[in-house]
Motif scaffolding. Structure first.
Motif, PDB file in Angstrom:
ATOM      1  N   VAL A  79     -83.329  64.600 -50.194  1.00 28.54           N
ATOM      2  CA  VAL A  79     -82.922  65.963 -49.858  1.00 28.54           C
ATOM      3  C   VAL A  79     -82.529  66.065 -48.384  1.00 28.54           C
ATOM      4  CG1 VAL A  79     -83.819  68.294 -49.504  1.00 28.54           C
ATOM      5  CG2 VAL A  79     -84.136  67.179 -51.696  1.00 28.54           C
ATOM      6  N   VAL A  80     -83.337  65.473 -47.510  1.00 25.14           N
ATOM      7  CA  VAL A  80     -83.040  65.527 -46.079  1.00 25.14           C
ATOM      8  C   VAL A  80     -81.762  64.753 -45.759  1.00 25.14           C
ATOM      9  CG1 VAL A  80     -83.844  64.763 -43.802  1.00 25.14           C
ATOM     10  CG2 VAL A  80     -85.416  65.919 -45.353  1.00 25.14           C
ATOM     11  N   ALA A  81     -81.621  63.555 -46.315  1.00 23.65           N
ATOM     12  CA  ALA A  81     -80.449  62.731 -46.024  1.00 23.65           C
ATOM     13  C   ALA A  81     -79.166  63.369 -46.547  1.00 23.65           C
ATOM     14  CB  ALA A  81     -80.631  61.335 -46.629  1.00 23.65           C
ATOM     15  N   VAL A  82     -79.156  63.720 -47.826  1.00 20.26           N
ATOM     16  CA  VAL A  82     -77.950  64.288 -48.432  1.00 20.26           C
ATOM     17  C   VAL A  82     -77.664  65.677 -47.880  1.00 20.26           C
ATOM     18  CG1 VAL A  82     -76.870  64.994 -50.601  1.00 20.26           C
ATOM     19  CG2 VAL A  82     -78.264  62.920 -50.525  1.00 20.26           C
ATOM     20  N   GLY A  83     -78.703  66.499 -47.727  1.00 10.49           N
ATOM     21  CA  GLY A  83     -78.515  67.870 -47.257  1.00 10.49           C
ATOM     22  C   GLY A  83     -77.977  67.944 -45.844  1.00 10.49           C
ATOM     23  N   SER A  84     -78.517  67.117 -44.940  1.00  5.32           N
ATOM     24  CA  SER A  84     -78.055  67.156 -43.543  1.00  5.32           C
ATOM     25  C   SER A  84     -76.628  66.645 -43.411  1.00  5.32           C
ATOM     26  CB  SER A  84     -78.999  66.337 -42.661  1.00  5.32           C
ATOM     27  OG  SER A  84     -79.052  64.985 -43.092  1.00  5.32           O
ATOM     28  N   ILE A  85     -76.311  65.547 -44.114  1.00  4.71           N
ATOM     29  CA  ILE A  85     -74.959  64.993 -44.039  1.00  4.71           C
ATOM     30  C   ILE A  85     -73.943  65.952 -44.658  1.00  4.71           C
ATOM     31  CG2 ILE A  85     -73.479  63.112 -44.840  1.00  4.71           C
ATOM     32  CD1 ILE A  85     -75.905  61.268 -44.649  1.00  4.71           C
ATOM     33  N   ALA A  86     -74.307  66.588 -45.758  1.00  2.51           N
ATOM     34  CA  ALA A  86     -73.383  67.529 -46.400  1.00  2.51           C
ATOM     35  C   ALA A  86     -73.200  68.797 -45.573  1.00  2.51           C
ATOM     36  CB  ALA A  86     -73.899  67.885 -47.797  1.00  2.51           C
ATOM     37  N   ALA A  87     -74.244  69.212 -44.855  1.00  3.48           N
ATOM     38  CA  ALA A  87     -74.163  70.458 -44.086  1.00  3.48           C
ATOM     39  C   ALA A  87     -73.320  70.303 -42.832  1.00  3.48           C
ATOM     40  CB  ALA A  87     -75.571  70.922 -43.703  1.00  3.48           C
TER      41      ALA A  87
END
Length: 271
Positions: A79-87
């Motif tokens: 969640v942290v990896a995908v969410g931060s990169i997508a944001a």
């Protein structure tokens, strides 16, 4: 003015008392012997730890704890990896497409997971994800990504774009610049995401009860639910098991509390 402050203080204390009382009763019940006739409101003058050992063995909490740790840790990392990169591109590049994608993620936050449980269950069966770590982790990541992207996007909006430009002038690529400059600045909001998603995943029942049906795949909430149904007359055992299940997330919250507050107060809820 003083009267208003006193009223606010009384209301705050009342709200705190409402939240603390259930934990107090849980604590008193956990350390009382089965044959103790005293009221649940009275703290015993002894510590009856057999409730904890009996609950641990009878509810198979060792296996449940291992399952919870693996599922929660795996889901949080993704969640942290995908969410931060997508944001990051959603916050930095305000194109029409990005605005639409951001609105799509935000609108997904209002969809209750239980409304799509039947097709989701069939999809997981066809995919072979029942009673597996990867299946339940992907479910948690999917349903926690919208709020994660919402929080990260609002926080990245508060970081000056000049940092990006300076890094690009020094020859850094977008990906390197994100991990070396932007990601370290996201510690407060990352702590917020870890607490919000981690507590929800650790305490999850609705997904675990349907998608982790085998006894050796049960999480703490499902194990305690079955344990309570079997030993509902032994409040001490049930209370001890519930207390053990609540302690880890409480400890993580206390450890990350200052970052959590900083993350919310530094623009994490900005759209």
């Amino acid at each position: 003015m003083k009267r208003n402050n006193a009223l606010k203080m009384c209301i705050s204390l009342l709200i705190c008392l409402i939240h603390v009382l259930p934990f107090y009763v849980l604590l008193t019940s956990s350390f009382k012997a089965v044959d103790d006739p005293s009221s649940k409101w009275i703290m015993p003058g002894y510590l009856y730890v057999d409730n904890f050992t009996n609950a641990w063995h009878e509810a198979h909490l060792g296996t449940a704890f291992a399952n919870n740790i693996a599922i929660t840790a795996g889901a949080i990392v993704l969640v942290v990896a995908v969410g931060s990169i997508a944001a990051y591109p959603l916050a930095r590049f305000k194109t029409g497409l990005n605005k639409f994608i951001y609105a799509l993620f935000v609108s997904a936050m209002i969809v209750p997971p239980l409304t799509i449980l039947v097709p989701l269950y069939k999809f997981m069966v066809d995919l072979g994800g029942m009673n597996s770590y990867w299946g339940i982790i992907l479910l948690h990541v999917t349903f926690n990504l919208p709020v994660t992207i919402f929080l990260y996007t609002g926080f990245i909006d508060t970081i000056p774009k000049e940092l990006d430009e300076a890094a690009m002038i020094d020859g850094s690529g977008r990906l390197r610049m994100f991990f070396s400059i932007i990601m370290p600045l996201l510690k407060p909001i990352t702590a917020t995401v870890i607490i919000l998603t981690g507590v929800g995943i650790w305490n999850d029942y609705q997904f675990s009860v349907f998608f982790l049906q085998q006894p050796d795949a049960r999480t703490i909430t499902v194990a305690l639910s079955a344990f309570f149904g079997q030993y509902n007359n032994n409040i001490g055992w049930v209370a001890a098991g519930s207390l053990m299940g609540a302690v880890p997330v409480a400890a993580v919250y206390l450890f990350l509390q200052k970052y959590f507050i900083h993350g919310l107060s530094s623009g994490a809820v900005k759209g």
